[in-house]
Scaffold this motif. Structure first.
Motif, PDB file in Angstrom:
ATOM      1  N   SER A 189     -16.219  17.856  -6.122  1.00 28.41           N
ATOM      2  CA  SER A 189     -15.051  18.723  -6.319  1.00 28.41           C
ATOM      3  C   SER A 189     -14.258  18.943  -5.036  1.00 28.41           C
ATOM      4  CB  SER A 189     -15.492  20.080  -6.885  1.00 28.41           C
ATOM      5  OG  SER A 189     -16.458  20.686  -6.043  1.00 28.41           O
ATOM      6  N   ALA A 190     -14.838  18.610  -3.887  1.00 32.88           N
ATOM      7  CA  ALA A 190     -14.127  18.766  -2.614  1.00 32.88           C
ATOM      8  C   ALA A 190     -13.207  17.584  -2.327  1.00 32.88           C
ATOM      9  CB  ALA A 190     -15.126  18.934  -1.469  1.00 32.88           C
ATOM     10  N   PHE A 191     -13.248  16.550  -3.168  1.00 33.99           N
ATOM     11  CA  PHE A 191     -12.304  15.440  -3.029  1.00 33.99           C
ATOM     12  C   PHE A 191     -10.949  15.910  -3.541  1.00 33.99           C
ATOM     13  CE2 PHE A 191      -9.988  11.683  -4.243  1.00 33.99           C
ATOM     14  CZ  PHE A 191     -10.361  10.712  -3.326  1.00 33.99           C
ATOM     15  N   PHE A 192      -9.921  15.764  -2.714  1.00 34.61           N
ATOM     16  CA  PHE A 192      -8.591  16.254  -3.066  1.00 34.61           C
ATOM     17  C   PHE A 192      -7.641  15.077  -3.280  1.00 34.61           C
ATOM     18  CE2 PHE A 192      -4.280  17.572  -2.322  1.00 34.61           C
ATOM     19  CZ  PHE A 192      -4.196  18.857  -2.817  1.00 34.61           C
ATOM     20  N   TYR A 193      -6.870  15.163  -4.372  1.00 30.26           N
ATOM     21  CA  TYR A 193      -5.812  14.171  -4.575  1.00 30.26           C
ATOM     22  C   TYR A 193      -4.703  14.788  -5.412  1.00 30.26           C
ATOM     23  CZ  TYR A 193      -6.917  13.170  -9.510  1.00 30.26           C
ATOM     24  OH  TYR A 193      -7.089  13.262 -10.872  1.00 30.26           O
ATOM     25  N   ASP A 194      -3.522  14.218  -5.303  1.00 30.84           N
ATOM     26  CA  ASP A 194      -2.374  14.654  -6.096  1.00 30.84           C
ATOM     27  C   ASP A 194      -1.427  13.476  -6.202  1.00 30.84           C
ATOM     28  OD1 ASP A 194      -0.761  16.218  -7.611  1.00 30.84           O
ATOM     29  OD2 ASP A 194      -0.151  17.590  -6.004  1.00 30.84           O
ATOM     30  N   PHE A 195      -0.592  13.478  -7.249  1.00 33.80           N
ATOM     31  CA  PHE A 195       0.342  12.376  -7.437  1.00 33.80           C
ATOM     32  C   PHE A 195       1.541  12.845  -8.247  1.00 33.80           C
ATOM     33  CE2 PHE A 195      -2.512  12.383 -11.023  1.00 33.80           C
ATOM     34  CZ  PHE A 195      -1.738  12.035 -12.124  1.00 33.80           C
ATOM     35  N   VAL A 196       2.607  12.075  -8.175  1.00 28.25           N
ATOM     36  CA  VAL A 196       3.840  12.366  -8.912  1.00 28.25           C
ATOM     37  C   VAL A 196       4.279  11.085  -9.610  1.00 28.25           C
ATOM     38  CG1 VAL A 196       6.287  12.983  -8.734  1.00 28.25           C
ATOM     39  CG2 VAL A 196       4.590  14.194  -7.354  1.00 28.25           C
ATOM     40  N   VAL A 197       4.615  11.219 -10.893  1.00 27.84           N
ATOM     41  CA  VAL A 197       5.081  10.088 -11.700  1.00 27.84           C
ATOM     42  C   VAL A 197       6.517  10.370 -12.132  1.00 27.84           C
ATOM     43  CG1 VAL A 197       4.674   8.727 -13.786  1.00 27.84           C
ATOM     44  CG2 VAL A 197       2.736   9.617 -12.489  1.00 27.84           C
ATOM     45  N   SER A 198       7.366   9.346 -12.106  1.00 26.01           N
ATOM     46  CA  SER A 198       8.760   9.513 -12.509  1.00 26.01           C
ATOM     47  C   SER A 198       8.871   9.666 -14.019  1.00 26.01           C
ATOM     48  CB  SER A 198       9.587   8.304 -12.051  1.00 26.01           C
ATOM     49  OG  SER A 198       9.192   7.145 -12.768  1.00 26.01           O
ATOM     50  N   ALA A 199      10.069   9.968 -14.482  1.00 30.08           N
ATOM     51  CA  ALA A 199      10.311  10.131 -15.923  1.00 30.08           C
ATOM     52  C   ALA A 199      10.045   8.823 -16.671  1.00 30.08           C
ATOM     53  CB  ALA A 199      11.744  10.599 -16.163  1.00 30.08           C
ATOM     54  N   GLU A 200      10.193   7.699 -15.954  1.00 30.19           N
ATOM     55  CA  GLU A 200       9.947   6.394 -16.579  1.00 30.19           C
ATOM     56  C   GLU A 200       8.472   6.004 -16.524  1.00 30.19           C
ATOM     57  OE1 GLU A 200      12.187   6.829 -14.059  1.00 30.19           O
ATOM     58  OE2 GLU A 200      13.862   7.171 -15.445  1.00 30.19           O
ATOM     59  N   GLY A 201       7.639   6.869 -15.972  1.00 30.26           N
ATOM     60  CA  GLY A 201       6.206   6.591 -15.902  1.00 30.26           C
ATOM     61  C   GLY A 201       5.796   5.786 -14.689  1.00 30.26           C
ATOM     62  N   LYS A 202       6.666   5.683 -13.681  1.00 33.64           N
ATOM     63  CA  LYS A 202       6.355   4.927 -12.468  1.00 33.64           C
ATOM     64  C   LYS A 202       5.760   5.857 -11.419  1.00 33.64           C
ATOM     65  CE  LYS A 202       8.374   1.697  -9.140  1.00 33.64           C
ATOM     66  NZ  LYS A 202       9.594   0.972  -8.709  1.00 33.64           N
ATOM     67  N   LEU A 203       4.704   5.386 -10.756  1.00 33.84           N
ATOM     68  CA  LEU A 203       4.060   6.182  -9.713  1.00 33.84           C
ATOM     69  C   LEU A 203       4.995   6.272  -8.515  1.00 33.84           C
ATOM     70  CD1 LEU A 203       1.442   7.636  -8.801  1.00 33.84           C
ATOM     71  CD2 LEU A 203       0.700   5.459  -7.827  1.00 33.84           C
ATOM     72  N   MET A 204       5.329   7.498  -8.098  1.00 32.28           N
ATOM     73  CA  MET A 204       6.240   7.711  -6.970  1.00 32.28           C
ATOM     74  C   MET A 204       5.482   8.067  -5.691  1.00 32.28           C
ATOM     75  SD  MET A 204       9.344   9.816  -8.779  1.00 32.28           S
ATOM     76  CE  MET A 204      10.295   9.822  -7.249  1.00 32.28           C
ATOM     77  N   TYR A 205       4.547   9.015  -5.802  1.00 27.75           N
ATOM     78  CA  TYR A 205       3.763   9.441  -4.650  1.00 27.75           C
ATOM     79  C   TYR A 205       2.313   9.628  -5.086  1.00 27.75           C
ATOM     80  CZ  TYR A 205       8.488  11.411  -3.828  1.00 27.75           C
ATOM     81  OH  TYR A 205       9.834  11.610  -3.744  1.00 27.75           O
ATOM     82  N   VAL A 206       1.388   9.324  -4.194  1.00 21.74           N
ATOM     83  CA  VAL A 206      -0.019   9.653  -4.426  1.00 21.74           C
ATOM     84  C   VAL A 206      -0.658   9.939  -3.071  1.00 21.74           C
ATOM     85  CG1 VAL A 206      -0.672   7.199  -4.415  1.00 21.74           C
ATOM     86  CG2 VAL A 206      -2.209   8.886  -5.426  1.00 21.74           C
ATOM     87  N   PHE A 207      -1.435  11.016  -3.009  1.00 25.75           N
ATOM     88  CA  PHE A 207      -2.103  11.439  -1.776  1.00 25.75           C
ATOM     89  C   PHE A 207      -3.577  11.674  -2.066  1.00 25.75           C
ATOM     90  CE2 PHE A 207      -3.968  14.971   0.584  1.00 25.75           C
ATOM     91  CZ  PHE A 207      -3.790  14.560   1.892  1.00 25.75           C
ATOM     92  N   TRP A 208      -4.425  11.387  -1.067  1.00 23.02           N
ATOM     93  CA  TRP A 208      -5.849  11.679  -1.232  1.00 23.02           C
ATOM     94  C   TRP A 208      -6.485  12.002   0.116  1.00 23.02           C
ATOM     95  CZ3 TRP A 208      -3.824   6.917  -0.844  1.00 23.02           C
ATOM     96  CH2 TRP A 208      -4.407   6.030   0.050  1.00 23.02           C
ATOM     97  N   ALA A 209      -7.526  12.810   0.067  1.00 16.57           N
ATOM     98  CA  ALA A 209      -8.345  13.122   1.244  1.00 16.57           C
ATOM     99  C   ALA A 209      -9.721  13.519   0.732  1.00 16.57           C
ATOM    100  CB  ALA A 209      -7.728  14.264   2.057  1.00 16.57           C
TER     101      ALA A 209
END
Length: 606
Positions: A189-209
């Motif tokens: 649970s200490a693994f952190f990640y987040d992401f953003v997908v566009s309206a067309e379903g395309k991956l725009m940003y993804v972050f992890w630590a």
């Protein structure tokens, strides 16, 4: 002869053909209305003739692979037909060949006799994790199998398999990548990640630590380096990592992202997500490459952090900004490097810079003029007072991080390939830290003086930091000559004459015995300089001079994030770890059995 299904038919005919030294090609088939195959033909690979259309060259100027024809009209084949109970019967079998057969030593080259085995796939997977390409992966495969004839496939087969696999996962790679990050968080649970997908379903940003990265930031995150100059991946997304320096002076990973573009809003999202992952604690100093969008993002998200530009990236660009004559001038580089890296004061830097520009006629060089206008953002002389700014200003530090990431970043990689290589590289980086930890804790460095502070340093500092501290101790013993002592109230002022014709001034509070030196080594690097060491007069150092981040056991205490998740050093699922251990044990035992059994035919048969 009857067979239970077409697979059995194919296996039978291929086995027969390979023993007879010719290849097999799958022929035409006819199906019933319910899509069940009614008849099917299996034939010699040299059956029939190439059509004339297949021999035409559309563009003669285009470079083409050499095209050779293997067809010679051979009629060897079997023809099978569906019978009752879903079995197939051979209706006709022509055994006559109209060509010469392959000799036994070339039998493994027959295309229908080749396949990429599970062993080959596993070798390719392992090599991919180790950033070894397909061509290089084929070498250990054919060597371990006892030669090309036993490998089961050719190098081209392995390349084709890998190509087809990449094409198969290409459109789903981003989804698979994010799903993998989600599985990591399920395990820990200490693994952190987040992401953003566009309206067309395309991956725009993804972050992890991961947990270890977040723990490292808790210990070493006061000074961070952010680099967005790495090559984009197959999807034209920018790889942008945050790195720092650990207690062994090694590069350490804090977190990273893939960004769709280099706009300000992209960096704002990234920096805000990074800040969230690190419990809202911003770095004291952040070093980046030169980009307006990055500066805008830092100003918005890290307003209290000191922002500086990476000297290494700037100096890397310098050769291309100069004329060919100056580029070959060794004296120019000697003076420029001494000016940029060695100047200790603002006045010293500016005088030498202007002298170099004037002497080599570079007054009209716009790029150098722009760099001089930004001098407060990248020249060390302007931030000697910033704690630990020195640890990220060196060429070797930036080169080390650049070399580390370039091992698994290039345009041809999919997200899945990247993750395999990235995880392996990160494991290697952390293994190096583990080795250094073990050495610092269980090995005793050799002392060169009887001074109490040297022994004290050897006990608390890691070996790498102690090595630098010991250099200052030796210099204090051999080269520090007191030029004068004065008293200014409760402050004792001691001046030293050095071999470089510089005068150092140490101001020491006689109450606290805390001293500050004009060389600012402690302020910029966190290591007491020779002048302070000399002032302490061979006694133990006050704890003020022993920074927590340089201690051997600075990471020994448990660290938790804001959600009370333990930032555990080893976030591997225990069940997965147990399975890996068993697989490793089984492999070793099987290899041992093979080594014993290969001494006799009876042993191998057993």
């Amino acid at each position: 002869m009857t067979f239970e299904g077409l697979k059995a038919v194919e296996e039978f005919y291929k086995s027969y053909a390979h023993q007879s030294d010719f290849g097999v090609r799958i022929g035409q088939q006819k199906k019933l209305e319910n899509e069940v195959v009614r008849t099917k033909r299996y034939m010699c690979n040299r059956q029939g003739f190439k059509s004339e259309n297949g021999k035409k060259i559309d563009n003669p100027s285009k470079k083409r692979r050499k095209n050779t024809d293997t067809r010679c009209g051979c009629d060897a084949h079997i023809f099978v037909k569906l019978c009752a109970n879903d079995t197939y019967k051979i209706e006709s079998w022509v055994k006559h060949y109209s060509h010469g057969l392959v000799s036994p030593d070339k039998r493994h080259l027959i295309r229908s006799n080749r396949r990429v085995s599970e062993r080959a796939k596993n070798t390719l997977y392992t090599c991919s994790k180790a950033s070894i390409g397909t061509c290089q992966a084929y070498r250990p495969l054919h060597v371990s199998e006892g030669g090309f004839a036993n490998a089961g496939c050719m190098k081209r087969d392995l390349q084709n398999y890998y190509r087809d696999l990449k094409l198969k996962i290409r459109n789903a790679a981003a989804q698979m990548f994010v799903a993998q990050l989600g599985r990591k968080q399920e395990v820990n649970s200490a693994f952190f990640y987040d992401f953003v997908v566009s309206a067309e379903g395309k991956l725009m940003y993804v972050f992890w630590a991961d947990a270890t990265s977040r723990k490292n930031y808790k210990h070493f995150g006061s000074v961070v380096s952010f680099d967005s100059t790495y090559t984009t991946n197959q999807y034209d997304m920018i790889f942008a990592p945050f790195t720092g320096v650990n207690h062994h002076l090694q590069s350490v990973f804090f977190g990273a992202a893939f960004l769709l573009n280099e706009k300000t809003e992209s960096y704002v999202w990234f920096f805000e997500t990074f800040l969230k992952a690190m419990g809202g604690v911003a770095p004291t100093l952040i070093i980046t490459d030169e980009a307006t969008s990055i500066k805008n993002g830092i100003d918005e998200v890290f307003p209290t952090s000191v922002h500086r530009l990476c000297m290494w990236h700037i100096m890397e660009k310098l050769p291309e900004k100069l004329g060919p004559v100056i580029r070959e001038e060794s004296e120019f580089w000697k003076r420029m490097n001494a000016c940029v890296w060695g100047s200790e004061t603002v006045t010293e830097f500016e005088l030498e810079w202007n002298s170099i520009i004037s002497e080599y006629g570079l007054e009209d060089n716009e790029w150098l003029t722009k760099r001089f206008s930004l001098r407060e953002s990248w020249i060390p002389a302007y931030f000697m007072d910033i704690p630990l700014a020195g640890i990220l200003r060196t060429t070797s530090r930036s080169e080390s991080a650049n070399s580390f990431f370039n091992r698994f970043i290039h345009r041809r990689l999919t997200f899945v390939e990247f993750w395999l290589r990235f995880e392996t590289a990160l494991e290697c980086q952390r293994q190096e830290e583990l080795i250094a930890n073990n050495s610092s804790i269980h090995r005793i460095p050799q002392l060169v003086t009887p001074w109490a502070m040297e022994k004290q340093g050897s006990q608390v500092f890691t070996h790498e930091v102690f090595g630098k501290f010991q250099e200052q101790v030796i210099a204090a013993r051999d080269h520090c000559c007191v030029q004068g002592i004065a008293q200014d109230g409760g402050i004792k002022v001691v001046t030293f004459k050095t071999g470089a014709s510089r005068v150092r001034e140490v101001r020491c509070d006689t109450t606290t015995m805390i001293a500050n030196c004009s060389c600012k080594l402690f302020e910029s690097h966190g290591i007491p300089c020779r002048h302070i060491v000399r002032i302490e007069n061979q006694k133990e150092l006050p704890t003020f001079y022993i920074m927590e981040r340089w201690k051997k056991r600075c990471k020994s205490e448990s660290v938790y994030d804001e959600q009370a998740n333990l930032l555990e050093e080893n976030p591997t699922d225990s069940l997965d770890a147990a399975a890996r251990k068993k697989i490793s044990t089984v492999r070793n035992k099987l290899e041992d059995l093979i080594q014993r059994a290969k001494q006799s035919d009876e042993g191998m048969d057993f």
